[in-house]
Write a protein that holds these residues in place. Sequence first.
Motif, short mmCIF file in Angstrom:
data_model
loop_
_atom_site.label_atom_id
_atom_site.label_comp_id
_atom_site.label_asym_id
_atom_site.label_seq_id
_atom_site.Cartn_x
_atom_site.Cartn_y
_atom_site.Cartn_z
N ALA A 98 0.83 -1.20 0.00
CA ALA A 98 0.00 0.00 0.00
C ALA A 98 0.87 1.25 0.00
CB ALA A 98 -0.90 0.01 1.23
N ARG A 99 0.26 2.33 -0.45
CA ARG A 99 0.86 3.67 -0.42
C ARG A 99 2.22 3.74 -1.12
NH1 ARG A 99 1.08 5.90 5.14
NH2 ARG A 99 1.51 7.81 4.02
N LEU A 100 2.27 3.30 -2.35
CA LEU A 100 3.48 3.43 -3.14
C LEU A 100 3.69 4.89 -3.52
CD1 LEU A 100 3.22 0.45 -5.64
CD2 LEU A 100 4.82 0.69 -3.75
N SER A 101 4.95 5.27 -3.61
CA SER A 101 5.28 6.62 -4.08
C SER A 101 6.62 6.54 -4.79
CB SER A 101 5.35 7.61 -2.92
OG SER A 101 6.38 7.24 -2.03
N PHE A 102 7.00 7.65 -5.40
CA PHE A 102 8.31 7.69 -6.05
C PHE A 102 9.39 7.70 -4.97
CE2 PHE A 102 5.49 9.32 -9.31
CZ PHE A 102 5.86 8.52 -10.38
N ALA A 103 10.39 6.87 -5.15
CA ALA A 103 11.49 6.80 -4.19
C ALA A 103 12.41 7.99 -4.38
CB ALA A 103 12.25 5.49 -4.38
N ASP A 104 13.17 8.28 -3.36
CA ASP A 104 14.03 9.45 -3.41
C ASP A 104 15.32 9.18 -4.19
OD1 ASP A 104 16.27 8.67 -1.37
OD2 ASP A 104 14.39 8.20 -0.35
N GLU A 105 15.93 10.28 -4.58
CA GLU A 105 17.14 10.25 -5.38
C GLU A 105 18.30 9.56 -4.64
OE1 GLU A 105 19.85 13.57 -7.68
OE2 GLU A 105 17.79 14.06 -7.18
N ALA A 106 18.37 9.74 -3.33
CA ALA A 106 19.47 9.14 -2.55
C ALA A 106 19.44 7.62 -2.64
CB ALA A 106 19.39 9.60 -1.09
N HIS A 107 18.26 7.01 -2.51
CA HIS A 107 18.15 5.55 -2.63
C HIS A 107 18.41 5.10 -4.06
CE1 HIS A 107 16.04 5.67 1.33
NE2 HIS A 107 16.77 4.59 1.48
N MET A 108 17.98 5.88 -5.03
CA MET A 108 18.22 5.54 -6.44
C MET A 108 19.73 5.47 -6.70
SD MET A 108 17.11 7.72 -9.84
CE MET A 108 15.42 7.87 -9.32
N LEU A 109 20.44 6.42 -6.17
CA LEU A 109 21.89 6.46 -6.34
C LEU A 109 22.57 5.34 -5.55
CD1 LEU A 109 24.14 8.06 -7.73
CD2 LEU A 109 24.25 9.50 -5.70
N LEU A 112 21.04 1.68 -7.21
CA LEU A 112 21.15 1.45 -8.64
C LEU A 112 22.27 2.24 -9.32
CD1 LEU A 112 17.34 1.47 -9.52
CD2 LEU A 112 18.80 -0.52 -9.08
N ASP A 113 22.90 3.14 -8.58
CA ASP A 113 23.92 4.04 -9.14
C ASP A 113 23.36 4.81 -10.34
OD1 ASP A 113 26.34 5.38 -9.43
OD2 ASP A 113 27.28 3.79 -10.61
N LEU A 114 22.12 5.27 -10.19
CA LEU A 114 21.44 6.01 -11.24
C LEU A 114 20.94 7.35 -10.71
CD1 LEU A 114 19.31 3.13 -12.80
CD2 LEU A 114 21.46 4.07 -13.68
N THR A 115 20.70 8.26 -11.64
CA THR A 115 20.15 9.57 -11.30
C THR A 115 18.84 9.76 -12.06
OG1 THR A 115 21.49 10.56 -13.05
CG2 THR A 115 22.40 10.61 -10.81
N PRO A 116 17.98 10.66 -11.58
CA PRO A 116 16.70 10.88 -12.27
C PRO A 116 16.93 11.19 -13.76
CG PRO A 116 16.70 12.01 -10.17
CD PRO A 116 18.10 11.48 -10.38
N GLY A 117 16.06 10.62 -14.58
CA GLY A 117 16.16 10.79 -16.03
C GLY A 117 16.98 9.72 -16.71
N SER A 118 17.76 8.97 -15.94
CA SER A 118 18.59 7.92 -16.54
C SER A 118 18.26 6.55 -15.96
CB SER A 118 20.07 8.24 -16.34
OG SER A 118 20.41 8.23 -14.97
N ASN A 126 23.96 -2.86 -10.62
CA ASN A 126 24.60 -2.18 -9.50
C ASN A 126 23.95 -2.51 -8.16
OD1 ASN A 126 26.37 -0.76 -11.29
ND2 ASN A 126 24.63 0.55 -11.81
N ASP A 127 22.83 -3.20 -8.17
CA ASP A 127 22.10 -3.54 -6.94
C ASP A 127 22.60 -4.88 -6.40
OD1 ASP A 127 20.27 -3.52 -4.85
OD2 ASP A 127 18.63 -4.30 -6.08
N VAL A 128 23.84 -4.89 -5.97
CA VAL A 128 24.45 -6.14 -5.51
C VAL A 128 23.80 -6.69 -4.26
CG1 VAL A 128 26.66 -5.74 -6.66
CG2 VAL A 128 26.30 -4.88 -4.35
N GLY A 129 23.16 -5.83 -3.46
CA GLY A 129 22.47 -6.27 -2.25
C GLY A 129 21.03 -6.68 -2.50
N HIS A 130 20.59 -6.62 -3.75
CA HIS A 130 19.22 -6.98 -4.15
C HIS A 130 18.17 -6.27 -3.29
CE1 HIS A 130 20.71 -9.88 -7.06
NE2 HIS A 130 21.56 -10.28 -6.13
N HIS A 131 18.30 -4.96 -3.21
CA HIS A 131 17.36 -4.13 -2.46
C HIS A 131 16.13 -3.78 -3.28
CE1 HIS A 131 20.34 -3.42 0.68
NE2 HIS A 131 21.23 -3.22 -0.28
N VAL A 132 16.20 -3.91 -4.60
CA VAL A 132 15.15 -3.44 -5.49
C VAL A 132 14.47 -4.63 -6.16
CG1 VAL A 132 14.63 -1.99 -7.50
CG2 VAL A 132 16.44 -1.31 -5.90
#
Length: 181
Positions: A98-109, A112-118, A126-132
Amino acid sequence: MPETMKLEKGRPRDCSGRLAKEVRAYDLLDRLGIAYERVDHEPLATIEACTQVDALLGTHICKNLFLCNAQHTRFYLLLMPGDKKFRTAVLSRQIGSARLSFADEAHMLEFLDLTPGSVSVLGMMNDVGHHVQLLIDRDVLWERWFACHPCINTSSLRFATEELTGKILPALRVTFVTVEL
């Protein structure tokens, strides 16, 4: 369409000046023996900006949404057709979150080692810990071709969708959940 944009086979001849994460994406595809085509272009930050590149690739770049639950304890990468509307409630019911939202840039980086737009499925390397958790809309899986960025929004790639599900994701030890939006 700018004359400088053209469809190329494989990685750039010269990768100097390219980000390490982009080069790692090409290395992954080459290591797995995946044939791919590439278009270099100006930064494309939205799915709407991808129209000209889509025409060159002969397919549509997938919409990639980095999401999380309200507690920021579960993270998701959703791949869906760019022309589909994202309906949070529909997805929430399917994945039991429930209550999904867009995740923040800090967790994305961080994950996934990614930035918004990419944001790209190739960031899963890059998600070696399988967090995503990867979520893929079934319409994406029915397409012959899959298009995405190589972890940077100044290039776009096209390869067979079956290569994504049959080679790339297994090599990364990434499982996915098929959703219907």
